[in-house]
Design a protein around this motif. Structure first.
Motif, PDB file in Angstrom:
ATOM      1  N   UNK A   1     -18.179  -4.231  38.385  1.00 52.51           N
ATOM      2  CA  UNK A   1     -17.076  -3.526  39.014  1.00 52.51           C
ATOM      3  C   UNK A   1     -17.486  -2.956  40.366  1.00 52.51           C
ATOM      4  N   UNK A   2     -18.773  -2.936  40.654  1.00 56.96           N
ATOM      5  CA  UNK A   2     -19.224  -2.411  41.935  1.00 56.96           C
ATOM      6  C   UNK A   2     -19.193  -0.902  41.969  1.00 56.96           C
ATOM      7  N   UNK A   3     -19.084  -0.359  43.162  1.00 58.33           N
ATOM      8  CA  UNK A   3     -19.057   1.086  43.357  1.00 58.33           C
ATOM      9  C   UNK A   3     -17.681   1.524  43.836  1.00 58.33           C
ATOM     10  N   UNK A   4     -17.178   2.571  43.244  1.00 62.82           N
ATOM     11  CA  UNK A   4     -15.913   3.157  43.681  1.00 62.82           C
ATOM     12  C   UNK A   4     -16.162   4.240  44.703  1.00 62.82           C
ATOM     13  N   UNK A   5     -15.396   5.300  44.610  1.00 59.48           N
ATOM     14  CA  UNK A   5     -15.489   6.409  45.552  1.00 59.48           C
ATOM     15  C   UNK A   5     -16.898   6.984  45.544  1.00 59.48           C
ATOM     16  N   UNK A   6     -17.422   7.357  46.663  1.00 58.10           N
ATOM     17  CA  UNK A   6     -16.855   7.313  48.008  1.00 58.10           C
ATOM     18  C   UNK A   6     -17.270   6.080  48.803  1.00 58.10           C
ATOM     19  N   UNK A  10     -16.932  -3.009  46.101  1.00 59.83           N
ATOM     20  CA  UNK A  10     -16.718  -3.726  44.841  1.00 59.83           C
ATOM     21  C   UNK A  10     -17.758  -4.806  44.551  1.00 59.83           C
ATOM     22  N   UNK A  11     -18.452  -5.261  45.587  1.00 57.32           N
ATOM     23  CA  UNK A  11     -19.454  -6.299  45.364  1.00 57.32           C
ATOM     24  C   UNK A  11     -20.857  -5.732  45.150  1.00 57.32           C
ATOM     25  N   UNK A  12     -21.000  -4.412  45.120  1.00 58.04           N
ATOM     26  CA  UNK A  12     -22.311  -3.799  44.892  1.00 58.04           C
ATOM     27  C   UNK A  12     -22.775  -4.101  43.466  1.00 58.04           C
ATOM     28  N   UNK A  13     -24.058  -4.268  43.304  1.00 52.90           N
ATOM     29  CA  UNK A  13     -24.629  -4.578  41.999  1.00 52.90           C
ATOM     30  C   UNK A  13     -25.660  -3.518  41.629  1.00 52.90           C
ATOM     31  N   UNK A  14     -25.915  -3.417  40.351  1.00 52.56           N
ATOM     32  CA  UNK A  14     -26.903  -2.462  39.865  1.00 52.56           C
ATOM     33  C   UNK A  14     -28.309  -2.878  40.253  1.00 52.56           C
ATOM     34  N   UNK A  40     -21.137  10.929  39.754  1.00 53.18           N
ATOM     35  CA  UNK A  40     -20.156  12.012  39.596  1.00 53.18           C
ATOM     36  C   UNK A  40     -20.294  13.030  40.710  1.00 53.18           C
ATOM     37  N   UNK A  41     -21.528  13.344  41.085  1.00 53.85           N
ATOM     38  CA  UNK A  41     -21.745  14.310  42.155  1.00 53.85           C
ATOM     39  C   UNK A  41     -21.168  13.811  43.477  1.00 53.85           C
ATOM     40  N   UNK A  42     -21.315  12.521  43.749  1.00 52.04           N
ATOM     41  CA  UNK A  42     -20.712  11.945  44.956  1.00 52.04           C
ATOM     42  C   UNK A  42     -19.198  12.159  44.963  1.00 52.04           C
ATOM     43  N   UNK A  43     -18.556  11.906  43.823  1.00 48.03           N
ATOM     44  CA  UNK A  43     -17.104  12.053  43.724  1.00 48.03           C
ATOM     45  C   UNK A  43     -16.706  13.523  43.830  1.00 48.03           C
ATOM     46  N   UNK A 143     -28.669   1.890  50.945  1.00 44.52           N
ATOM     47  CA  UNK A 143     -29.363   0.688  51.393  1.00 44.52           C
ATOM     48  C   UNK A 143     -28.817  -0.562  50.730  1.00 44.52           C
ATOM     49  N   UNK A 144     -28.525  -0.483  49.444  1.00 45.59           N
ATOM     50  CA  UNK A 144     -27.959  -1.640  48.742  1.00 45.59           C
ATOM     51  C   UNK A 144     -26.579  -1.992  49.275  1.00 45.59           C
ATOM     52  N   UNK A 145     -25.772  -0.979  49.513  1.00 50.29           N
ATOM     53  CA  UNK A 145     -24.420  -1.220  50.015  1.00 50.29           C
ATOM     54  C   UNK A 145     -24.487  -1.822  51.415  1.00 50.29           C
ATOM     55  N   UNK A 146     -25.388  -1.313  52.244  1.00 47.49           N
ATOM     56  CA  UNK A 146     -25.520  -1.827  53.605  1.00 47.49           C
ATOM     57  C   UNK A 146     -26.012  -3.273  53.609  1.00 47.49           C
ATOM     58  N   UNK A 147     -26.882  -3.605  52.659  1.00 50.16           N
ATOM     59  CA  UNK A 147     -27.439  -4.953  52.611  1.00 50.16           C
ATOM     60  C   UNK A 147     -26.424  -5.974  52.106  1.00 50.16           C
TER      61      UNK A 147
END
Length: 158
Positions: A1-6, A10-14, A40-43, A143-147
């Motif tokens: 499902x990737x990463x939601x907020x913030x 959607x293409x992020x992986x664990x 949760x802290x991010x949200x 870093x993962x999201x940027x890559x």
């Protein structure tokens, strides 16, 4: 499902970082619990920013709320008291409250609110190690999201 907020990626992986030969199953379980609190802290930070108001308390429910370690970590990271009700499985309870409110069994939302019974309150402590872990986690996720790594099993492109 990737990463939601913030981050909305959607293409992020664990990913697991810092694994060594000494890593055991309990380390991975702890990392999974920490990542739940970190996300949760991010949200929570986004919610407080968007609302323009400081949060004063977290009220939790769901199966994960039964985990004391997770709830204490959430309190430590957020700096807020975390209130866990006697009944953490609230989906059916919420549906019953809504139905009862609809048919007039309860007068209003305030009456339903008065029915909530707190089982335990987790108070924040100054947990420098948790805050440091959270900052390292944020850097790794950023870093993962940027890559924008390709999905597992997808052919690599040049």
């Amino acid at each position: 499902a990737g990463l939601g907020s913030p981050r909305w990626a959607p293409d992020a992986r664990g990913a697991l970082f810092g694994l060594t030969g000494a890593t055991r199953g309990e380390h991975i379980v702890r990392a999974a619990l920490e990542s739940m609190a970190f996300q949760s802290q991010d949200v929570l930070a986004v919610m407080a920013s968007e609302a323009g108001e400081a949060l004063t308390e977290l009220r939790v429910d769901g199966g994960a709320a039964a985990n004391d370690l997770l709830m204490q970590l959430q309190a430590d990271l957020s700096g807020l008291p975390v209130s866990r009700p006697r009944s953490v499985e609230s989906t059916a309870l919420g549906a019953a409250y809504l139905a009862g409110l609809t048919v007039g069994f309860w007068q209003d939302e305030a009456e339903i609110e008065s029915l909530r019974q707190e089982a335990r309150r987790f108070l924040p402590s100054s947990n420098a190690a948790a805050r440091k872990s959270y900052e390292r986690w944020r850097q790794a996720v950023d870093g993962l999201v940027a890559a924008r790594l390709p999905p597992a099993g997808a052919p690599e492109t040049e």
